[in-house]
Design a protein around this motif. Structure first.
Motif, PDB file in Angstrom:
ATOM      1  N   ALA A 380       0.535  -1.386  -0.052  1.00  0.00           N
ATOM      2  CA  ALA A 380      -0.322  -0.207  -0.250  1.00  0.00           C
ATOM      3  C   ALA A 380       1.176   1.287  -0.203  1.00  0.00           C
ATOM      4  N   ASN A 381       0.958   2.094  -0.433  1.00  0.00           N
ATOM      5  CA  ASN A 381       1.440   3.646  -0.827  1.00  0.00           C
ATOM      6  C   ASN A 381       0.756   4.440   0.321  1.00  0.00           C
ATOM      7  N   HIS A 382      -0.075   4.732   1.079  1.00  0.00           N
ATOM      8  CA  HIS A 382      -0.230   4.838   1.835  1.00  0.00           C
ATOM      9  C   HIS A 382      -1.557   4.375   3.089  1.00  0.00           C
ATOM     10  N   VAL A 383      -1.671   4.592   4.480  1.00  0.00           N
ATOM     11  CA  VAL A 383      -2.205   3.705   5.118  1.00  0.00           C
ATOM     12  C   VAL A 383      -3.107   4.672   6.201  1.00  0.00           C
ATOM     13  N   LEU A 398      -2.601   9.848   8.437  1.00  0.00           N
ATOM     14  CA  LEU A 398      -2.211   9.394   7.413  1.00  0.00           C
ATOM     15  C   LEU A 398      -1.163   9.319   7.073  1.00  0.00           C
ATOM     16  N   ARG A 399      -0.580   8.529   6.530  1.00  0.00           N
ATOM     17  CA  ARG A 399       0.896   7.896   7.018  1.00  0.00           C
ATOM     18  C   ARG A 399       1.048   7.318   5.557  1.00  0.00           C
ATOM     19  N   ASN A 400       2.014   7.550   5.178  1.00  0.00           N
ATOM     20  CA  ASN A 400       2.735   7.597   3.374  1.00  0.00           C
ATOM     21  C   ASN A 400       3.617   6.709   3.995  1.00  0.00           C
ATOM     22  N   ARG A 404       7.408   7.011   5.584  1.00  0.00           N
ATOM     23  CA  ARG A 404       6.828   7.144   7.018  1.00  0.00           C
ATOM     24  C   ARG A 404       6.377   8.201   7.675  1.00  0.00           C
ATOM     25  N   GLN A 405       6.179   8.951   7.165  1.00  0.00           N
ATOM     26  CA  GLN A 405       5.629  10.060   7.888  1.00  0.00           C
ATOM     27  C   GLN A 405       4.244  10.155   8.023  1.00  0.00           C
ATOM     28  N   GLN A 406       3.331  10.888   9.079  1.00  0.00           N
ATOM     29  CA  GLN A 406       2.111  10.386   8.799  1.00  0.00           C
ATOM     30  C   GLN A 406       2.101  11.916   9.236  1.00  0.00           C
ATOM     31  N   GLU A 407       0.379  12.043   9.486  1.00  0.00           N
ATOM     32  CA  GLU A 407      -0.257  13.498  10.253  1.00  0.00           C
ATOM     33  C   GLU A 407      -1.461  13.279  10.282  1.00  0.00           C
ATOM     34  N   LYS A 408      -2.132  14.349  10.882  1.00  0.00           N
ATOM     35  CA  LYS A 408      -3.572  14.031  11.280  1.00  0.00           C
ATOM     36  C   LYS A 408      -3.711  15.542   9.636  1.00  0.00           C
ATOM     37  N   ILE A 409      -5.629  14.217   9.495  1.00  0.00           N
ATOM     38  CA  ILE A 409      -6.036  15.454   8.208  1.00  0.00           C
ATOM     39  C   ILE A 409      -7.628  14.868   8.445  1.00  0.00           C
ATOM     40  N   SER A 410      -8.233  16.331   8.017  1.00  0.00           N
ATOM     41  CA  SER A 410      -9.953  15.775   8.588  1.00  0.00           C
ATOM     42  C   SER A 410     -10.469  14.880   7.555  1.00  0.00           C
ATOM     43  N   THR A 411     -11.388  13.904   8.180  1.00  0.00           N
ATOM     44  CA  THR A 411     -11.836  13.056   7.417  1.00  0.00           C
ATOM     45  C   THR A 411     -12.564  13.779   5.688  1.00  0.00           C
ATOM     46  N   ALA A 412     -12.682  15.087   6.033  1.00  0.00           N
ATOM     47  CA  ALA A 412     -13.575  15.586   4.933  1.00  0.00           C
ATOM     48  C   ALA A 412     -11.818  15.757   3.727  1.00  0.00           C
TER      49      ALA A 412
END
Length: 425
Positions: A380-383, A398-400, A404-412
């Protein structure tokens, strides 16, 4: 009771179907370039159709057809080849009235013959074939042969040999038939029962006999090339000229005989010369069949076509070491922790797929570590990770997977974020 795949058939599993899809895409693209349109005919037809077209002296009709009687007491047969069905449809749907002739058609689908299974040969097998009906121009013969060669070359094959021959017109075939009968009759008792049956009906089939192939009388039989009239010779020379003009290399083999009764004039086979391919080298065969349309009740409409086995094409690609494109990876894997998160994850998953992203999630309630392992296996490219905290905040993690970087993103916003990342990356 343990059920198994019927003898002579195979299951094509997902790892292999990806290869089939690539080959099928090549076929569609080549046919589109040549302006051949797809036709899809029934898998079974009236038995008499194959008896009249393929020929009742052939092994196909005598030994290999899957024939059954339906509830209306009609004799039906699973199609052993594709040309008969296409010609039947050409007549029934009055394609001979189309303003643009010849009518250029292609088909691809399962055929059925009760044969001994061996490498690349099954009792249910897939054939791709082309039929050009409505022209007596030798240029169309060369075009059909060129289309077949282009499919193989586009598939990455280079070790190929094209063999051609002329079977002559009806007059040539009749004179040659008489000579063959005279040649074989004094010694016909030396041959198998099938050859004895073929002697009067179609002695040309004796030359193609697998049982008596080593009989010296076959090697010394009159050659059809000696019975070609001026018209047939001129036609064959024209076909060869068009092939040469197209840069298509070929060999003439006066002993080439196609296995079906309806062929005349041009006959050809394409073979693999790869060392690892096996004893049976033929990949594709075809030829001209003037008179076939009239034989089953249609108007005068000469035709030419070929059929190739997809199974044997794949074997040839394997023998030459042709590499396939890698199957597309998964864009997003959704990891959820708990029932609330699973409901939210299913909603996100739907939005991802609606926007054309290849996405999946866990359906066995595994722990997070196991779900992450699945994401790795699926490349998978993203998780996207969703737990109770993310549900409460209406966000996702959202994790790349590359960085291996990840960040919180609004669901929308997560879908557009992934689409943008894929576009940039």
């Amino acid at each position: 009771m343990n059920f198994k795949v019927p003898r002579g058939t195979q299951d094509i599993l997902p790892a292999e179907t990806w290869k089939w899809q690539q080959v099928e895409q090549i076929i569609r693209e080549v046919c589109d370039v040549y302006r051949y349109k797809e036709i899809r005919t029934p898998i079974f037809e009236q038995t008499e159709l194959f008896q009249r077209t393929v020929g009742d002296t052939t092994d196909i009709v005598q030994k290999e057809m899957y024939t059954f009687t339906d509830r209306g007491d009609r004799s039906l047969t699973l199609r052993p080849e594709g040309t008969a069905s296409v010609v039947r449809s050409f007549i029934e749907n009055k394609m001979f009235g189309y303003p643009d002739q010849p009518v250029k058609l292609y088909y691809s689908g399962p055929m059925f013959r009760y044969e001994r299974q061996q490498a690349g040969r099954y009792r249910q097998f897939v054939q791709f074939g082309v039929e050009a009906i409505g022209s007596n121009d030798p240029a169309i013969d060369a075009e059909v042969i060129g289309l077949a060669m282009d499919v193989y070359k586009r598939a990455g094959l280079s070790k190929l040999k094209l063999v051609i021959n002329s079977l002559g017109d009806t007059a040539c075939r009749s004179a040659h038939k008489t000579a063959l009968i005279e040649h074989f009759t004094p010694h016909i008792d030396e041959f198998c029962s099938d050859c004895k049956t073929r002697l009067d009906k179609n002695p040309l089939r004796i030359l193609d006999c697998k049982v008596d192939s080593n009989n010296p009388l076959i090697a010394s039989a009159p050659s059809l090339s000696n019975y070609l009239n001026e018209e047939s010779v001129a036609y064959f020379e024209a076909v060869k000229g068009y092939l040469e003009d197209a840069g298509i290399e070929f060999e003439v083999d006066a002993n080439l005989v196609r296995g079906l009764d309806y062929y005349n004039h041009t006959a050809f086979e394409i073979m693999s010369t790869s060392e690892g391919f096996g004893a049976i080298t033929t990949l594709c065969g075809g030829g001209r069949y003037n008179g076939l349309v009239e034989e089953i009740g249609g108007p005068t409409a000469p035709g030419i076509g070929f059929a190739m086995s997809i199974e044997r094409l794949l074997l040839a690609m394997e023998a030459e070491g042709v590499s396939f494109e890698v199957a597309p990876t998964l864009d997003v894997y959704v990891v959820t922790l708990g029932e609330r998160a699973k409901r939210a994850g299913a909603k996100v998953l739907s939005a991802l797929r609606t926007n054309g992203l290849r996405a999946d999630m866990d359906y066995t309630d595994r722990r997070m570590k196991a779900q992450m392992k699945s994401a790795d296996r699926l490349e998978a490219n993203h998780v996207i990770v969703i737990g109770d905290e993310e549900v409460d905040e209406d966000v996702v993690m959202l994790r790349n997977m590359a960085t291996r970087q990840q960040e919180k993103i609004s669901t929308a916003e997560v879908v557009q974020k992934i689409l943008q990342a894929d576009k940039e990356g």
